[in-house]
Design a protein around this motif. Structure first.
Motif, PDB file in Angstrom:
ATOM      1  N   TRP A 194       7.579  -5.462  -1.831  1.00 34.77           N
ATOM      2  CA  TRP A 194       6.829  -5.489  -3.086  1.00 34.77           C
ATOM      3  C   TRP A 194       7.128  -4.241  -3.907  1.00 34.77           C
ATOM      4  CZ3 TRP A 194       1.092  -6.886  -1.430  1.00 34.77           C
ATOM      5  CH2 TRP A 194       1.087  -8.183  -0.893  1.00 34.77           C
ATOM      6  N   ARG A 195       7.377  -3.127  -3.213  1.00 33.78           N
ATOM      7  CA  ARG A 195       7.643  -1.843  -3.884  1.00 33.78           C
ATOM      8  C   ARG A 195       8.823  -1.160  -3.196  1.00 33.78           C
ATOM      9  NH1 ARG A 195       5.947  -1.452  -8.713  1.00 33.78           N
ATOM     10  NH2 ARG A 195       5.912   0.814  -8.643  1.00 33.78           N
ATOM     11  N   PRO A 196       9.514  -0.225  -3.905  1.00 35.24           N
ATOM     12  CA  PRO A 196      10.663   0.441  -3.290  1.00 35.24           C
ATOM     13  C   PRO A 196      10.237   1.390  -2.145  1.00 35.24           C
ATOM     14  CG  PRO A 196      10.201   1.350  -5.475  1.00 35.24           C
ATOM     15  CD  PRO A 196       9.299   0.166  -5.299  1.00 35.24           C
ATOM     16  N   HIS A 197      11.154   1.602  -1.215  1.00 34.34           N
ATOM     17  CA  HIS A 197      10.832   2.403  -0.033  1.00 34.34           C
ATOM     18  C   HIS A 197      10.462   3.846  -0.354  1.00 34.34           C
ATOM     19  CE1 HIS A 197      11.047  -0.137   3.405  1.00 34.34           C
ATOM     20  NE2 HIS A 197      12.060  -0.772   2.852  1.00 34.34           N
ATOM     21  N   HIS A 198      10.992   4.401  -1.460  1.00 38.42           N
ATOM     22  CA  HIS A 198      10.681   5.815  -1.718  1.00 38.42           C
ATOM     23  C   HIS A 198       9.209   6.015  -2.115  1.00 38.42           C
ATOM     24  CE1 HIS A 198      11.793   4.786  -5.971  1.00 38.42           C
ATOM     25  NE2 HIS A 198      10.765   5.566  -6.212  1.00 38.42           N
ATOM     26  N   GLU A 199       8.465   4.899  -2.323  1.00 32.94           N
ATOM     27  CA  GLU A 199       7.033   5.037  -2.652  1.00 32.94           C
ATOM     28  C   GLU A 199       6.140   5.003  -1.409  1.00 32.94           C
ATOM     29  OE1 GLU A 199       5.493   2.386  -5.572  1.00 32.94           O
ATOM     30  OE2 GLU A 199       6.711   3.226  -7.173  1.00 32.94           O
ATOM     31  N   HIS A 200       6.728   4.695  -0.261  1.00 32.11           N
ATOM     32  CA  HIS A 200       5.925   4.523   0.965  1.00 32.11           C
ATOM     33  C   HIS A 200       5.469   5.891   1.499  1.00 32.11           C
ATOM     34  CE1 HIS A 200       7.012   3.963   5.543  1.00 32.11           C
ATOM     35  NE2 HIS A 200       5.780   4.364   5.407  1.00 32.11           N
ATOM     36  N   VAL A 201       4.145   6.062   1.588  1.00 27.21           N
ATOM     37  CA  VAL A 201       3.598   7.324   2.111  1.00 27.21           C
ATOM     38  C   VAL A 201       2.970   7.093   3.485  1.00 27.21           C
ATOM     39  CG1 VAL A 201       3.199   8.478  -0.104  1.00 27.21           C
ATOM     40  CG2 VAL A 201       1.435   6.973   0.798  1.00 27.21           C
ATOM     41  N   GLY A 202       2.958   8.125   4.294  1.00 25.98           N
ATOM     42  CA  GLY A 202       2.344   8.006   5.617  1.00 25.98           C
ATOM     43  C   GLY A 202       3.196   8.628   6.696  1.00 25.98           C
ATOM     44  N   GLN A 203       2.804   8.340   7.917  1.00 21.23           N
ATOM     45  CA  GLN A 203       3.469   8.914   9.088  1.00 21.23           C
ATOM     46  C   GLN A 203       4.969   8.639   9.081  1.00 21.23           C
ATOM     47  OE1 GLN A 203       1.466   7.811  12.787  1.00 21.23           O
ATOM     48  NE2 GLN A 203       3.452   7.786  13.785  1.00 21.23           N
ATOM     49  N   THR A 204       5.349   7.406   8.711  1.00 22.26           N
ATOM     50  CA  THR A 204       6.770   7.060   8.705  1.00 22.26           C
ATOM     51  C   THR A 204       7.351   7.089   7.289  1.00 22.26           C
ATOM     52  OG1 THR A 204       5.982   4.786   8.721  1.00 22.26           O
ATOM     53  CG2 THR A 204       6.838   5.656  10.794  1.00 22.26           C
ATOM     54  N   GLY A 205       6.544   7.461   6.310  1.00 22.71           N
ATOM     55  CA  GLY A 205       7.023   7.595   4.935  1.00 22.71           C
ATOM     56  C   GLY A 205       6.999   9.065   4.563  1.00 22.71           C
ATOM     57  N   ILE A 206       6.710   9.343   3.290  1.00 20.34           N
ATOM     58  CA  ILE A 206       6.677  10.755   2.919  1.00 20.34           C
ATOM     59  C   ILE A 206       5.241  11.286   2.958  1.00 20.34           C
ATOM     60  CG2 ILE A 206       8.819  10.767   1.576  1.00 20.34           C
ATOM     61  CD1 ILE A 206       7.107  10.699  -0.917  1.00 20.34           C
ATOM     62  N   THR A 207       5.148  12.609   3.097  1.00 18.62           N
ATOM     63  CA  THR A 207       3.862  13.288   3.105  1.00 18.62           C
ATOM     64  C   THR A 207       3.655  13.895   1.728  1.00 18.62           C
ATOM     65  OG1 THR A 207       4.156  13.833   5.416  1.00 18.62           O
ATOM     66  CG2 THR A 207       2.542  15.141   4.211  1.00 18.62           C
ATOM     67  N   ILE A 208       2.495  13.643   1.145  1.00 23.52           N
ATOM     68  CA  ILE A 208       2.215  14.197  -0.177  1.00 23.52           C
ATOM     69  C   ILE A 208       0.887  14.958  -0.134  1.00 23.52           C
ATOM     70  CG2 ILE A 208       3.563  12.527  -1.501  1.00 23.52           C
ATOM     71  CD1 ILE A 208       0.939  11.002  -2.021  1.00 23.52           C
ATOM     72  N   ARG A 209       0.725  15.913  -1.057  1.00 23.90           N
ATOM     73  CA  ARG A 209      -0.520  16.684  -1.116  1.00 23.90           C
ATOM     74  C   ARG A 209      -0.916  16.865  -2.580  1.00 23.90           C
ATOM     75  NH1 ARG A 209      -0.822  21.988   1.734  1.00 23.90           N
ATOM     76  NH2 ARG A 209      -2.416  21.191   3.105  1.00 23.90           N
ATOM     77  N   PRO A 210      -1.115  15.759  -3.311  1.00 24.34           N
ATOM     78  CA  PRO A 210      -1.438  15.909  -4.739  1.00 24.34           C
ATOM     79  C   PRO A 210      -2.862  16.424  -4.939  1.00 24.34           C
ATOM     80  CG  PRO A 210      -1.642  13.623  -4.091  1.00 24.34           C
ATOM     81  CD  PRO A 210      -1.153  14.357  -2.879  1.00 24.34           C
ATOM     82  N   ASN A 211      -3.180  16.785  -6.165  1.00 24.75           N
ATOM     83  CA  ASN A 211      -4.563  17.185  -6.472  1.00 24.75           C
ATOM     84  C   ASN A 211      -5.483  15.974  -6.437  1.00 24.75           C
ATOM     85  OD1 ASN A 211      -4.218  19.916  -6.761  1.00 24.75           O
ATOM     86  ND2 ASN A 211      -3.449  19.698  -8.853  1.00 24.75           N
ATOM     87  N   LEU A 212      -4.952  14.806  -6.837  1.00 24.42           N
ATOM     88  CA  LEU A 212      -5.768  13.590  -6.848  1.00 24.42           C
ATOM     89  C   LEU A 212      -4.963  12.420  -6.289  1.00 24.42           C
ATOM     90  CD1 LEU A 212      -8.341  12.036  -7.781  1.00 24.42           C
ATOM     91  CD2 LEU A 212      -7.205  11.671  -9.957  1.00 24.42           C
ATOM     92  N   TYR A 213      -5.521  11.733  -5.277  1.00 29.65           N
ATOM     93  CA  TYR A 213      -4.884  10.548  -4.700  1.00 29.65           C
ATOM     94  C   TYR A 213      -5.852   9.385  -4.853  1.00 29.65           C
ATOM     95  CZ  TYR A 213      -2.490   7.527  -1.331  1.00 29.65           C
ATOM     96  OH  TYR A 213      -1.810   6.487  -0.742  1.00 29.65           O
ATOM     97  N   ILE A 214      -5.455   8.376  -5.626  1.00 28.64           N
ATOM     98  CA  ILE A 214      -6.306   7.191  -5.815  1.00 28.64           C
ATOM     99  C   ILE A 214      -5.714   6.060  -4.978  1.00 28.64           C
ATOM    100  CG2 ILE A 214      -7.290   5.575  -7.485  1.00 28.64           C
ATOM    101  CD1 ILE A 214      -6.984   7.669  -9.640  1.00 28.64           C
ATOM    102  N   ALA A 215      -6.473   5.601  -3.973  1.00 29.65           N
ATOM    103  CA  ALA A 215      -5.979   4.565  -3.053  1.00 29.65           C
ATOM    104  C   ALA A 215      -6.670   3.245  -3.373  1.00 29.65           C
ATOM    105  CB  ALA A 215      -6.274   4.966  -1.618  1.00 29.65           C
ATOM    106  N   ILE A 216      -5.872   2.243  -3.748  1.00 22.69           N
ATOM    107  CA  ILE A 216      -6.432   0.946  -4.180  1.00 22.69           C
ATOM    108  C   ILE A 216      -6.029  -0.150  -3.194  1.00 22.69           C
ATOM    109  CG2 ILE A 216      -6.508  -0.696  -6.104  1.00 22.69           C
ATOM    110  CD1 ILE A 216      -5.189   1.789  -7.723  1.00 22.69           C
ATOM    111  N   GLY A 217      -7.002  -0.808  -2.612  1.00 23.99           N
ATOM    112  CA  GLY A 217      -6.694  -1.923  -1.691  1.00 23.99           C
ATOM    113  C   GLY A 217      -5.871  -1.481  -0.502  1.00 23.99           C
ATOM    114  N   ILE A 218      -6.162  -0.280  -0.001  1.00 22.46           N
ATOM    115  CA  ILE A 218      -5.486   0.253   1.205  1.00 22.46           C
ATOM    116  C   ILE A 218      -6.581   0.475   2.247  1.00 22.46           C
ATOM    117  CG2 ILE A 218      -4.079   2.119   2.178  1.00 22.46           C
ATOM    118  CD1 ILE A 218      -2.990   2.668  -0.617  1.00 22.46           C
ATOM    119  N   SER A 219      -6.353  -0.015   3.483  1.00 20.63           N
ATOM    120  CA  SER A 219      -7.429   0.029   4.484  1.00 20.63           C
ATOM    121  C   SER A 219      -7.733   1.445   4.961  1.00 20.63           C
ATOM    122  CB  SER A 219      -7.071  -0.864   5.669  1.00 20.63           C
ATOM    123  OG  SER A 219      -5.831  -0.453   6.219  1.00 20.63           O
ATOM    124  N   GLY A 220      -6.697   2.325   5.020  1.00 21.07           N
ATOM    125  CA  GLY A 220      -6.928   3.696   5.495  1.00 21.07           C
ATOM    126  C   GLY A 220      -6.614   3.848   6.969  1.00 21.07           C
ATOM    127  N   ALA A 221      -5.563   3.148   7.430  1.00 17.57           N
ATOM    128  CA  ALA A 221      -5.116   3.299   8.826  1.00 17.57           C
ATOM    129  C   ALA A 221      -4.667   4.742   9.045  1.00 17.57           C
ATOM    130  CB  ALA A 221      -3.954   2.338   9.100  1.00 17.57           C
TER     131      ALA A 221
END
Ligand SMILES: Cc1cc2nc3c(=O)[nH]c(=O)nc-3n(C[C@H](O)[C@H](O)[C@H](O)COP(=O)(O)OP(=O)(O)OC[C@H]3O[C@@H](n4cnc5c(N)ncnc54)[C@H](O)[C@@H]3O)c2cc1C
Length: 320
Positions: A239-266
């Motif tokens: 559905w989206r390109p791989h460079h957008e995947h964040v998490g343990q097996t994706g990239i680690t980010i530390r923004p000032n604001l993270y808005i998570a929509i329809g994500i369970s929070g595993a």
């Protein structure tokens, strides 16, 4: 003695993560009463803004354009030896993750990957870093005379009040390589805010139901001046390109604001985002685990909440 910082550039510009590493290295040099020297490759305009970020001297290997970590590690080691550097800094980005371990091995140096603090001001050389997917903080001590550090992006502010730095040409024997680059792929579009650089991130998961619904996510991101991200299943299904995947097996980010929509929070998703300064969760399930990690939560259907947020962001932008 000196502190050497390797500053990676993209299309001739230094990303925020490289400038953070420069300012971090400058702070270490100042605390040790030594000089901060920055090493760069490729074309450089003036000092590239590195002096403002804290460089006291810039070494430019202008003829080097490779991404080969074996060869770049030889370049960094040659610069470290020429400058008598005892601390060598990288950003914890792709270049840093590839080159720093090789440099540490070549110099017999202790390595701290993903540092989040300056060394303790007194006593042993100790630095903090996140461990166990960001759930705990470890303090590591380096006892070798030479020390290599990679700095986690968004862990240190970029200095902007430094002086222009003198630039010296630098050359070294890069030697042979056993690495073969078969293909260089970039999924990022022109004008997009690179995810690791972004202060604001709008991210969505499987709750969005399908790629055709990403328009509202992109519109919200556009109105907020944010980058877009996603959960792993979303990039796995395409559905989206791989460079957008964040998490343990994706990239680690530390923004000032993270808005998570329809994500369970595993836990595997949280591992990549729980260093964010403020987390806002939008989920229709009040029991979604992500709410436990949220600073603000909206229990609601994304398809009803997002249009209202977009409207509010548009009204705010129009009033500025
Ligand atoms: C070894 C390993 C590594 C992994 N690495 C990663 C990783 O790096 N990154 C990552 O993200 N995952 C990773 N995972 C997968 C992870 O465990 C989860 O399966 C994944 O994060 C779930 O993605 P999701 O939240 O988008 O989807 P789901 O778990 O399906 O959750 C969808 C959420 O959307 C909500 N929702 C549904 N409809 C709506 C609506 N209309 N409005 C609002 N909310 C709605 C639901 O209530 C639900 O909470 C990894 C798993 C393993 C085993």
């Amino acid at each position: 003695m000196s502190v050497l910082i390797y500053a990676d550039s993209h299309h001739g510009k230094f990303p925020k993560s490289s400038l953070e590493a420069v300012s971090y290295g400058a702070a270490i040099a100042a605390s040790r009463g030594t000089t901060s020297v920055v090493l760069t490759i490729g074309t450089l305009q003036g000092d590239g803004g590195l002096g403002k970020a804290g460089a006291q001297k810039v070494l430019n290997a202008s003829s080097v354009h490779t991404t080969d970590s074996q060869q770049l590690s030889r370049l960094v080691v040659a610069a470290a030896q020429a400058q008598n550097a005892d601390v060598i800094i990288f950003s914890h980005d792709i270049a840093g993750k590839m080159i720093a371990p090789r440099v540490a091995a070549r110099l017999d140096a202790g390595l701290i990957p993903g540092a989040t603090s300056l060394p303790a001001s007194e006593g042993a050389f100790k630095i903090k870093k996140n461990v166990f997917s960001g759930k705990a903080i470890a303090e590591l001590e380096v006892t070798t005379s030479k020390k290599v550090i990679t700095l986690l992006p968004n862990s240190f502010s970029v200095k902007t009040d430094g002086q222009d730095a003198p630039v010296e040409a630098f050359q070294a024997d890069l030697g042979n390589t056993t690495l073969k680059v078969k293909e260089v792929k970039s999924e990022e579009k022109e004008g997009e805010i690179p995810l690791p650089e972004a202060d604001l991130v709008v991210s969505a998961g499987r709750g969005l139901k399908g790629p055709e619904n990403w328009g509202i996510v992109e519109t919200l991101a556009h109105e907020l001046g944010a980058a877009t991200a996603c959960s792993r299943p979303v990039s796995d299904i395409g559905w989206r390109p791989h460079h957008e995947h964040v998490g343990q097996t994706g990239i680690t980010i530390r923004p000032n604001l993270y808005i998570a929509i329809g994500i369970s929070g595993a836990i595997q998703h949280l591992a990549g985002v729980n260093g964010s300064k403020t987390i806002v969760v939008i989920n229709k399930d009040p029991e979604a685990p992500f709410f436990k990690a949220a600073d603000y939560g909206i229990v609601g259907d994304a398809f009803e909440v997002l249009p209202k947020l977009i409207e509010a962001a548009k009204a705010y932008n129009a009033s500025k």
